[in-house]
Design a protein around this motif. Structure first.
Motif, PDB file in Angstrom:
ATOM      1  N   CYS A   1      -6.355   0.325   4.869  1.00  0.00           N
ATOM      2  CA  CYS A   1      -6.607   1.762   5.018  1.00  0.00           C
ATOM      3  C   CYS A   1      -7.325   2.371   3.817  1.00  0.00           C
TER       4      CYS A   1
ATOM      5  N   CYS B   1       0.855  -1.187   0.000  1.00  0.00           N
ATOM      6  CA  CYS B   1       0.000   0.000   0.000  1.00  0.00           C
ATOM      7  C   CYS B   1       0.891   1.238   0.000  1.00  0.00           C
TER       8      CYS B   1
ATOM      9  N   CYS C   1      -0.187   3.256   3.716  1.00  0.00           N
ATOM     10  CA  CYS C   1       0.179   2.734   5.049  1.00  0.00           C
ATOM     11  C   CYS C   1       1.394   1.814   5.018  1.00  0.00           C
TER      12      CYS C   1
ATOM     13  N   GLY D   1      -6.050   2.928   0.994  1.00  0.00           N
ATOM     14  CA  GLY D   1      -5.090   3.671   0.167  1.00  0.00           C
ATOM     15  C   GLY D   1      -4.844   3.011  -1.178  1.00  0.00           C
TER      16      GLY D   1
ATOM     17  N   CYS E   1      -6.271  -0.716  -0.781  1.00  0.00           N
ATOM     18  CA  CYS E   1      -5.684  -1.353   0.408  1.00  0.00           C
ATOM     19  C   CYS E   1      -6.780  -1.848   1.362  1.00  0.00           C
TER      20      CYS E   1
HETATM   21 ZN   LIG Z   1      -2.945   0.871   3.405  1.00  0.00          ZN
END
Ligand SMILES: [Zn+2]
Length: 498
Positions: free
Chosen positions: A124, A81, A84, A126, A121
């Motif tokens: 998170c 990711c 994160c 992302g 992700c």
């Molecule tokens: Zn992430």
């Protein structure tokens, strides 16, 4: 899992430092259970199959794993990711986000798949980076300041192939012959999330069966020819059909579902082994790996899978046809002649190999889950008796009147005769029975006031909670026979009315 932790079967490793994913400890009960499973496996393969056992290092120099193909092929496609920094196995992220299986795709095709489906992700939300390949062996160096690269072994099998020259002499020119190794294997999993099912360090039990490609038969095939196995063939998986065909090992070969007699034989033997551990037949199937799922060394692989409530179908054994891949590669890379001279005609043979490869940790989990039983107000582990980590509980009815002393004598007597007997005097007798049930103790011996008069004790059966009264002098022999299922419980002593 709650029970397994609380009662000392399985603990997360490094717990006081917050734990590290993919590592588990076996506690006092788990260790015994694990060793009993290993011992049973040895009975099947070392004694039953008449194989040799070796024990070789778990650190391998790089040249071994270059030759075996692991440096180039023991890889997982992964993504990181961008936000994160967490990393994931590409196939897991795809499956979680879309329910689709992207196994077998090239990295670029996976990138396209992620972009098209807007996969992000799972932790998170992302953006994900590009898919790349990650070698999942643990790398180290051998010797201080040395440039010599080594790896923790990804399988125990390589130790056997390396010793082939000496082993074939030990076999005195006879094929097939088999060699086993039991020990730790390592795989640096990207993000293990399935508890004890996906470990970074695990115990394996592997058998390499060397055979003549011109005579690919098991000399004792007839012994297991009628054993029934349930197969999920690759062609049905590819068609998207979850269709199991149930056949005998013999039919599996005749119908060409399984293309090698030795694989069919070891599938049947694996089924017998799992049933012996207490896994119901209906929870066992053999799944043929699709061509792109197979390891780089294999031309045909069947996985034994066990159904669990928590993880669904879990692969516990892989049975692979490794052909002459390993021996020919090691011959080439080492410059040694790894052929074998066979029979009276003195024919030179480069052996082919069928490999039944078992995990030990996963079947142990499956055994616990299948043994866990809730009945009315009782919770107990219906473990096979021989598998129980405590074989006999020994309880004084009360903590006075000389009963504890007498009970400790009984415990010593049973231990001196090789039985895993545990003394317990804490809490009411009912609570002690309940605790014993929870860890699967098949028999509990209780010492009461009558014991002081006539030297008899009660024995309680875990599964029925029925009790019989027997003389102490008969106890060791009686319990040994009961644990081996050689005699019937109710006829073994005087029934006790509740
Ligand atoms: Zn992430």
């Amino acid at each position: 899992m709650e029970l397994a932790r609380r009662r000392g079967f399985i603990w997360p490793s490094f717990e006081i430092y917050g734990g590290v994913g993919g590592f588990y400890d076996f506690g006092p009960l788990g260790s015994i259970l694990k060793n009993k499973i290993i011992q049973k496996w040895r009975e099947f393969y070392l004694i039953g199959e008449n194989f040799f056992e070796i024990d070789s290092p778990s650190i391998l120099p790089e040249e071994v794993l270059k030759a075996s193909g692991h440096v180039d092929h023991f890889v997982d496609a992964m993504v990181e990711c961008k936000k994160c920094g967490n990393s994931f196995k590409a196939v897991d992220v795809a499956r979680e986000a879309t329910g689709k299986d992207i196994e077998g795709m090239k990295e670029s095709e996976m990138d396209e798949f992620f972009a098209k489906n807007g996969v992000r992700c799972p932790d998170c939300g992302g953006e994900l980076g590009k898919v790349f390949l990650f070698n999942s062996m643990f790398r180290t160096t051998i010797g201080p300041g040395s440039q010599r690269v080594g790896y923790l072994r990804p399988e125990t099998a390589q130790g056997i192939f390396i010793d082939f020259k000496r082993l074939q002499r030990h076999a005195r020119g006879k094929l097939p012959f088999g060699v086993i190794q039991i020990g730790k294997g390592y795989r640096n999993e990207i993000s293990p999330r399935q508890g004890i099912i996906r470990l970074r360090e695990f115990t394996m039990a592997e058998a390499e069966v060397f055979f003549d490609p011109e005579n690919p038969h098991h000399p004792n095939f007839s012994r297991l020819a009628d054993e029934r196995i349930r197969l999920w063939r690759a062609e049905d998986q590819i068609k998207g059909e979850e269709k199991l065909v149930e056949v005998t090992a013999k039919e599996a070969v005749e119908k060409n579902y399984i293309h090698n007699e030795l694989i069919a034989y070891y599938a049947a033997l694996t089924k017998k082994f799992l049933v012996e551990l207490g896994i119901p037949e209906t929870a066992i199937r053999f799944r043929e790996q699709k061509p792109w799922q197979r390891a780089h060394y294999s031309s045909e692989t069947w996985d034994a899978e066990v159904h669990t409530e928590r993880f669904g179908w879990v692969e516990v054994t892989g049975i692979a046809n490794r052909t002459d891949y390993d021996l020919s590669r090691h011959a080439k890379f080492s410059g040694e002649d790894l052929t074998m001279v066979v029979g009276e005609e003195g024919r030179k043979v480069l052996c082919h190999v069928v490999e039944p490869s078992y995990g030990i940790d996963r079947p142990l989990y499956c055994v616990l889950e299948h043994a866990y039983t809730e009945e009315d107000d009782r919770k107990y582990l219906k473990l096979k008796k021989w598998l129980a980590p405590v074989e006999v509980g020994v309880f004084p009815l009360l903590k006075r009147d000389g009963l504890p002393e007498k009970a400790m004598q009984v415990q010593s007597l049973l231990r001196s005769r090789g039985l895993l007997a545990e003394y317990d005097d804490s809490g009411s007798i009912g609570r002690r029975y309940a605790r014993a049930d929870e860890i699967g103790t098949p028999y509990c011996v209780t010492i009461d006031h009558q014991t002081l008069e006539d030297n008899t004790v009660t024995v309680r059966d875990r599964d029925t909670t029925k009790q019989i009264r027997v003389p102490i002098e008969r106890l060791p022999e009686l319990l040994t026979s009961l644990l081996r299922d050689e005699i019937d419980f109710e006829g073994a002593g005087t029934p006790v009315k509740k």
